[in-house]
Write a protein that holds these residues in place. Structure first.
Motif, short mmCIF file in Angstrom:
data_model
loop_
_atom_site.label_atom_id
_atom_site.label_comp_id
_atom_site.label_asym_id
_atom_site.label_seq_id
_atom_site.Cartn_x
_atom_site.Cartn_y
_atom_site.Cartn_z
N ASP A 37 0.84 -1.20 0.00
CA ASP A 37 0.00 0.00 0.00
C ASP A 37 0.88 1.26 0.00
O ASP A 37 1.85 1.36 0.76
N ARG A 38 0.53 2.20 -0.83
CA ARG A 38 1.40 3.37 -1.04
C ARG A 38 1.61 4.18 0.23
O ARG A 38 2.73 4.66 0.49
N LYS A 39 0.58 4.34 1.05
CA LYS A 39 0.75 5.14 2.27
C LYS A 39 1.51 4.37 3.33
O LYS A 39 2.25 4.96 4.12
N ILE A 40 1.36 3.05 3.35
CA ILE A 40 2.16 2.23 4.27
C ILE A 40 3.63 2.29 3.85
O ILE A 40 4.53 2.38 4.70
N ARG A 41 3.89 2.25 2.55
CA ARG A 41 5.28 2.37 2.07
C ARG A 41 5.84 3.75 2.39
O ARG A 41 6.99 3.88 2.80
N LYS A 42 5.02 4.76 2.21
CA LYS A 42 5.48 6.12 2.45
C LYS A 42 5.85 6.34 3.91
O LYS A 42 6.82 7.05 4.23
N LYS A 43 5.10 5.72 4.81
CA LYS A 43 5.40 5.82 6.25
C LYS A 43 6.53 4.89 6.67
O LYS A 43 6.97 4.93 7.82
N LYS A 44 6.97 4.01 5.76
CA LYS A 44 8.05 3.05 6.02
C LYS A 44 7.74 2.20 7.25
O LYS A 44 8.59 2.01 8.14
N LEU A 45 6.53 1.66 7.27
CA LEU A 45 6.12 0.84 8.41
C LEU A 45 6.79 -0.53 8.32
O LEU A 45 6.98 -1.08 7.23
N GLY A 46 7.12 -1.10 9.48
CA GLY A 46 7.84 -2.36 9.54
C GLY A 46 6.96 -3.56 9.24
O GLY A 46 5.75 -3.47 9.04
N ALA A 47 7.61 -4.73 9.27
CA ALA A 47 6.92 -5.98 8.94
C ALA A 47 5.80 -6.28 9.93
O ALA A 47 4.73 -6.76 9.54
N ALA A 48 6.02 -6.02 11.20
CA ALA A 48 5.00 -6.31 12.20
C ALA A 48 3.76 -5.46 11.97
O ALA A 48 2.62 -5.95 12.08
N THR A 49 3.93 -4.20 11.63
CA THR A 49 2.79 -3.32 11.38
C THR A 49 2.05 -3.74 10.11
O THR A 49 0.82 -3.69 10.05
N ARG A 50 2.79 -4.20 9.11
CA ARG A 50 2.14 -4.65 7.88
C ARG A 50 1.40 -5.97 8.10
O ARG A 50 0.34 -6.21 7.50
N LEU A 51 1.93 -6.83 8.97
CA LEU A 51 1.19 -8.03 9.33
C LEU A 51 -0.11 -7.66 10.04
O LEU A 51 -1.16 -8.28 9.80
N LEU A 52 -0.06 -6.65 10.89
CA LEU A 52 -1.28 -6.19 11.57
C LEU A 52 -2.27 -5.61 10.56
O LEU A 52 -3.48 -5.81 10.68
N ALA A 53 -1.77 -4.91 9.54
CA ALA A 53 -2.65 -4.40 8.49
C ALA A 53 -3.33 -5.54 7.75
O ALA A 53 -4.53 -5.49 7.44
N LEU A 54 -2.57 -6.61 7.45
CA LEU A 54 -3.16 -7.79 6.80
C LEU A 54 -4.25 -8.40 7.67
O LEU A 54 -5.31 -8.78 7.18
N TYR A 55 -3.97 -8.51 8.96
CA TYR A 55 -4.92 -9.18 9.85
C TYR A 55 -6.20 -8.36 10.01
O TYR A 55 -7.31 -8.91 10.04
N THR A 56 -6.07 -7.05 10.12
CA THR A 56 -7.27 -6.22 10.24
C THR A 56 -8.10 -6.26 8.96
O THR A 56 -9.33 -6.33 9.00
N ALA A 57 -7.42 -6.22 7.81
CA ALA A 57 -8.16 -6.26 6.54
C ALA A 57 -8.87 -7.59 6.35
O ALA A 57 -9.91 -7.66 5.69
N ALA A 58 -8.33 -8.66 6.92
CA ALA A 58 -8.89 -9.99 6.73
C ALA A 58 -10.06 -10.28 7.65
O ALA A 58 -10.69 -11.34 7.53
N HIS A 59 -10.38 -9.38 8.58
CA HIS A 59 -11.44 -9.64 9.56
C HIS A 59 -12.34 -8.41 9.67
O HIS A 59 -12.26 -7.64 10.65
N THR A 60 -13.17 -8.20 8.65
CA THR A 60 -14.02 -7.01 8.64
C THR A 60 -15.46 -7.40 8.34
O THR A 60 -15.76 -8.48 7.86
#
Length: 434
Positions: free
Chosen positions: A343-366
């Protein structure tokens, strides 16, 4: 006897005929031009024969060529005899113009030729409203087939109307084969509504209810279920607890899910793992979770035109199959995961692997409205989100705030042991419906 003129059913052709008065009265839209004199046939024959041939009027017309409506008995009618001495000769009766079609007559005639589901709609089907509905439905289905884009909600409505109309048709006609069409239409309506719900996350017969426009999801509900299965697999089969390793295991698993093999480039790895890519790849090779044809350095140097083929031994066909989805579903789930991670804004913020895993988990449970978790839970259990993201539970709040800053989450709350929140409007399409 009367001389009459009448039109065919379509109103295009007029016919002239001699018939009795009762027949003329019984014939719809019949017009009487003249009435024959009530005299014995012998008298008429004698009078006509006594006239010189030159005085006889040509049959069917005058000298000027004008068409006239006359009886085969050329003797004048009683009305003509009474007026002959005091009135000038009457003008020949002209054939009337074809009658104008009554309002709706053309449409009724067209309706008689209606067709639906390879069946001709009978022109005499009663009630009229049923015949009109069947013909309109046939036209509506043919119009739908010409649409450039599908509208599943509209198609489901058409199938439901067809089921109702065919049920009434079967009741009226007693044709048992029509009930088979009813069953088919009902199943088609149910399937189409399910497809619509999977696609947009909202029933086809439901309105937005104040929640904004419908969102077309990247994955259907069934594909979302398979995606969560892959997330669970990556969590339980990663050979190292580091967040970077788990993220690589997830993305490589999605590429090799069908045959146990896949292709990778150095650009893919650096996009997923940034500067940790080579180290993570080495860990996976040393744990024999991943097998490469060459060295890790050669894999990192591979280009899109010459990717590196890799093998995941636990996913080879001779092993027990952890997944049962097809190649299309695999490709769509893999695309979904890469869209989240990249995701462009996640890349722009340079978020780490743990934060991106959390983004995956939140997107998968909505839920359809973008809220996290099932409606009865109102959120995701905090310990489950932390376990997948390789984070302590007390650090989830910090990482969710990073996702809020990246406009991935619109809001978040970690009170009462639950991760509550909502996906941002811009990423609702990436939400996987529970």
């Amino acid at each position: 006897m009367t001389l009459t003129v009448y039109a065919d059913r379509a109103g295009r052709l007029w016919r002239i005929a001699e018939m009795c008065a009762r027949c003329a009265a019984a014939l719809p839209d019949c017009r009487v031009l003249d009435t024959a004199p009530a005299r014995p046939p012998a008298a008429r024959t004698t009078e006509a024969a006594g006239k010189p041939a030159a005085e006889r009027e040509p049959a069917g017309g005058t000298a000027e060529g004008r068409v006239t409506a006359v009886f085969s008995d050329h003797a004048p009618s009683p009305a003509t005899d009474a007026a002959a001495s005091s009135s000038p000769p009457a003008q020949p009766a002209a054939v009337p113009h074809a009658r104008a079609a009554a309002p709706g007559a053309a449409s009724r005639h067209a309706q008689q030729r209606g067709k639906i589901a390879q069946r001709i709609v009978p022109h005499d089907l009663e009630p009229d409203v049923l015949r009109a509905e069947l013909i309109e439905l046939g036209d509506a289905f043919r119009t739908y087939q010409q649409r450039p884009e599908p509208d599943l909600a509209l198609l489901a409505e058409l199938h439901e109307r067809k089921a109702r109309a065919f049920r009434l048709w079967a009741d009226v006609s007693g044709d048992g084969s029509l009930r088979h069409e009813v069953t088919r239409a009902e199943k088609a309506a149910q399937t189409t509504r399910g497809m619509h719900t999977n696609r947009v996350g909202q029933p086809a017969d439901d309105t937005t209810g104040g929640n904004g426009p419908l969102v077309e999801r990247l994955l259907t509900r069934t594909q979302a279920m398979h995606a969560r299965t892959v997330l669970d697999y990556a969590q339980s089969h990663a050979p190292h607890p580091a967040a970077e390793v788990r993220l690589a295991v997830l993305l490589l698993t999605l590429r090799a899910a069908r045959a146990g093999t896949g292709n990778i480039t150095g650009q893919d790895l650096t996009g997923w793992l940034h500067g940790d890519a080579e180290q993570v790849l080495q860990r996976l090779v040393e744990a024999d979770w991943l097998r490469l044809p060459g060295t890790v350095a050669e894999t990192m140097a591979s280009q899109p035109e010459d990717p590196t083929a890799f093998t995941v031994p636990t996913l080879l066909p001779e092993r027990p199959r952890p997944f049962d989805f097809g190649k299309t579903t695999r490709a769509r789930i893999s695309g979904w995961a890469q869209k989240v991670v990249g995701d462009r804004k996640i890349r722009k913020k340079k978020l780490g692997a743990a934060t991106r895993l959390l983004a995956l988990y939140t997107a998968a449970h909505t839920r359809p409205d973008g809220r996290l978790g099932r409606s009865e839970d109102d959120g995701i259990p905090l310990d489950q989100a932390a376990a997948f993201s390789t984070l302590p539970p007390d650090q989830i709040a910090e990482h969710t705030s990073l996702l809020v800053a990246a406009d991935w989450l619109a809001e978040s709350d970690t009170a009462a042991g639950m991760l509550c929140g909502q996906l941002a409007q811009r990423v609702l399409a990436l939400g996987l419906l529970l």
